[in-house]
Design an enzyme around this catalytic site. Sequence first.
Site, PDB file in Angstrom:
ATOM      1  N   CYS A   1      -1.497   2.204 -16.745  1.00 27.99           N
ATOM      2  CA  CYS A   1      -0.898   2.182 -18.075  1.00 27.99           C
ATOM      3  C   CYS A   1      -1.687   1.237 -18.989  1.00 27.99           C
ATOM      4  O   CYS A   1      -2.790   1.578 -19.383  1.00 27.99           O
ATOM      5  CB  CYS A   1       0.587   1.855 -18.001  1.00 27.99           C
ATOM      6  SG  CYS A   1       1.461   2.534 -19.411  1.00 27.99           S
TER       7      CYS A   1
ATOM      8  N   HIS B   1       2.503   5.863 -14.371  1.00 29.60           N
ATOM      9  CA  HIS B   1       2.791   4.835 -13.369  1.00 29.60           C
ATOM     10  C   HIS B   1       2.883   5.456 -11.971  1.00 29.60           C
ATOM     11  O   HIS B   1       3.981   5.797 -11.530  1.00 29.60           O
ATOM     12  CB  HIS B   1       4.111   4.132 -13.697  1.00 29.60           C
ATOM     13  CG  HIS B   1       4.045   3.289 -14.916  1.00 29.60           C
ATOM     14  ND1 HIS B   1       3.807   1.934 -14.865  1.00 29.60           N
ATOM     15  CD2 HIS B   1       4.149   3.605 -16.233  1.00 29.60           C
ATOM     16  CE1 HIS B   1       3.788   1.453 -16.100  1.00 29.60           C
ATOM     17  NE2 HIS B   1       3.995   2.447 -16.944  1.00 29.60           N
TER      18      HIS B   1
ATOM     19  N   GLU C   1       2.755   4.068  -9.181  1.00 28.86           N
ATOM     20  CA  GLU C   1       3.513   3.227  -8.241  1.00 28.86           C
ATOM     21  C   GLU C   1       4.977   3.650  -8.137  1.00 28.86           C
ATOM     22  O   GLU C   1       5.625   3.425  -7.121  1.00 28.86           O
ATOM     23  CB  GLU C   1       3.407   1.746  -8.652  1.00 28.86           C
ATOM     24  CG  GLU C   1       4.188   1.309  -9.894  1.00 28.86           C
ATOM     25  CD  GLU C   1       3.484   1.574 -11.221  1.00 28.86           C
ATOM     26  OE1 GLU C   1       2.526   2.395 -11.248  1.00 28.86           O
ATOM     27  OE2 GLU C   1       3.888   0.979 -12.244  1.00 28.86           O
TER      28      GLU C   1
HETATM   29  N1  GLN Z   1       1.838  -1.363 -24.017  1.00 26.93           N
HETATM   30  C1  GLN Z   1       1.254  -0.105 -23.670  1.00 26.93           C
HETATM   31  C2  GLN Z   1       1.928   1.061 -24.376  1.00 26.93           C
HETATM   32  O1  GLN Z   1       3.052   0.926 -24.817  1.00 26.93           O
HETATM   33  C3  GLN Z   1       1.256   0.105 -22.172  1.00 26.93           C
HETATM   34  C4  GLN Z   1       2.623   0.205 -21.587  1.00 26.93           C
HETATM   35  C5  GLN Z   1       2.653  -0.009 -20.090  1.00 26.93           C
HETATM   36  O2  GLN Z   1       1.736  -0.570 -19.506  1.00 26.93           O
HETATM   37  N2  GLN Z   1       3.737   0.409 -19.462  1.00 26.93           N
HETATM   38  O3  GLN Z   1       1.371   2.114 -24.478  1.00 26.93           O
END
Ligand code: GLN
Length: 540
Positions: free
Chosen positions: A384, A510, A512
């Site tokens: 992410c 994600h 994970e």
């Molecule tokens: N802050 C980033 C976004 O909102 C990544 C979010 C995250 O790592 N879950 O796109």
Amino acid sequence: MASAKYIFVTGGVTSSLGKGIISASLAKLLQARGFSVTIQKFDPYINIDPGTLNPYEHGECFVTDDGAETDLDLGHYERFLNTPTSQANNVTTGRIYNHVITQERQGAYLGKTVQVVPHITDEIKRRMLLLGQTGEFDVVITEIGGCVGDIESLPFIEAVRQLRWELSPTDSMVIHLTLLPYLKAAGELKTKPTQHSVRALSEAGVQPDVLVCRSEYPIPAEMRKKIALFCNVAPNAVIESLDAETIYDVPLLMKKEKLDERAMKKLKLTSRQDINLDSWKEFLGRLKNPTEEVKIALVGKYVELPDAYKSIIEAFIHAGAFNECKVHLKFIQSEQISFENVSSHLQHMDGVLVAPGFGERGFEGKLEAIRYVRESGIPFFGICLGMQCAAVEFARNVLGWTDAASTEMNPTTSYPVIDMMEEQKQVTQKGGTMRLGSYECDLKRGSKAYQAYGKGHIQERHRHRYEFNNKYLEAFQEAGMIASGINPTTGLVEVVELQNHPWFVGAQYHPELKSTVLSPHPLFVRFIKAAITHTKNRNK
Ligand code: GLN
């Protein structure tokens, strides 16, 4: 349709006793006996969901397929049971009140005074029964967050009391988790806090059927008898729960203590099959007998509280076991990484993961870490924000766009290579408003992502507001960073990877969140494999 059986799990004496793990372990044992089981968590705080909580406050926010932002215990439920949960599995006081108050404004209670009892408790009860009424589950385990005796958990305990009265005596039971503290000076385990916490529960009208006592030492038989007598439970209903080497041992420890048998007896359930924990034991065997070991750095900004990265840590355990490899995780605060010291932090690492996150703090340190691993060929996995950082780093240091950034960190950059998603620009409300939950992704044949999954079409879970800016995709691809995963409907870049690097993969989603004991996540599995290769090459 046979109705479901309901098991309520409460906790006393202190928090953090591991109600989530005990619930998941009991569920695992019942599942291994052929029952279909789900676990839900009722949390007493006023936030509608934990999505707006800082990870320091409450650990990671676990996202389900249907896009719910939930408590991290749901992660344990999924990892143990290998079945997905949903919004229905996590309810907070805030969600209950929100519903009741909305109903009130719509005139649902016209003329009536709306009160905690019966309106709030009725709504809690309705939700406690909901999953059991779908016909999908034989057993629904409900974990009540917080401690018995807290003001805020009272309506939940009252709802349990009423449900126990309403349901047939063989359709519900209560398991109470407590602590037997060990007093070093006295050389003894102490039962008084347990007696008090059971008394508090009984005063609220709920008599537990089983006590699970957390203890650092074995509980002598005489003491079990004493606890049973003073807490009014059957002598064999006092279950010992010793500290375990790994949380994944707990189902076997609970089996030894016959927690599942106690529950089945109370609920008049007969095992559907001989208990089958073969694959679970096989996993434990691989976990405990590694033939390889690797050092992985987890670079993030919440590293002081490992619960903030719970699912990532567990995904490493699953993938490590799969590869028969012990994964030594080193947490590195990204704020502490600089151009000058990055090599001392990372040169001995076999792999580097840059974690998800929000905001500017520690951003530059993450970029330094990525530059270092990109140049030195250490396997890299970005998740992410970690993937977004990889794109920014590449833009700055390979494409030479020195002020490239994510507009989350620098809204006026001349190269917004990561930019806010169009649909997010209108959003002002917080909580449940990011791009959340499961979305489709097509993988490019021949890419590392494709190799890992062994297929070209996947679904993964998301939680973000920003995305790769496709305006720059061509330039990136020409310079060697390819988009190997794309959302087929929107074109959103889901996976990037470097072609001239042993293993450099960034995922906008994600991974994970979908790793379980029985299905370790393919990207984590491949990342660990790449780390093993790296360490072998290094030691040649
Ligand atoms: N802050 C980033 C976004 O909102 C990544 C979010 C995250 O790592 N879950 O796109």
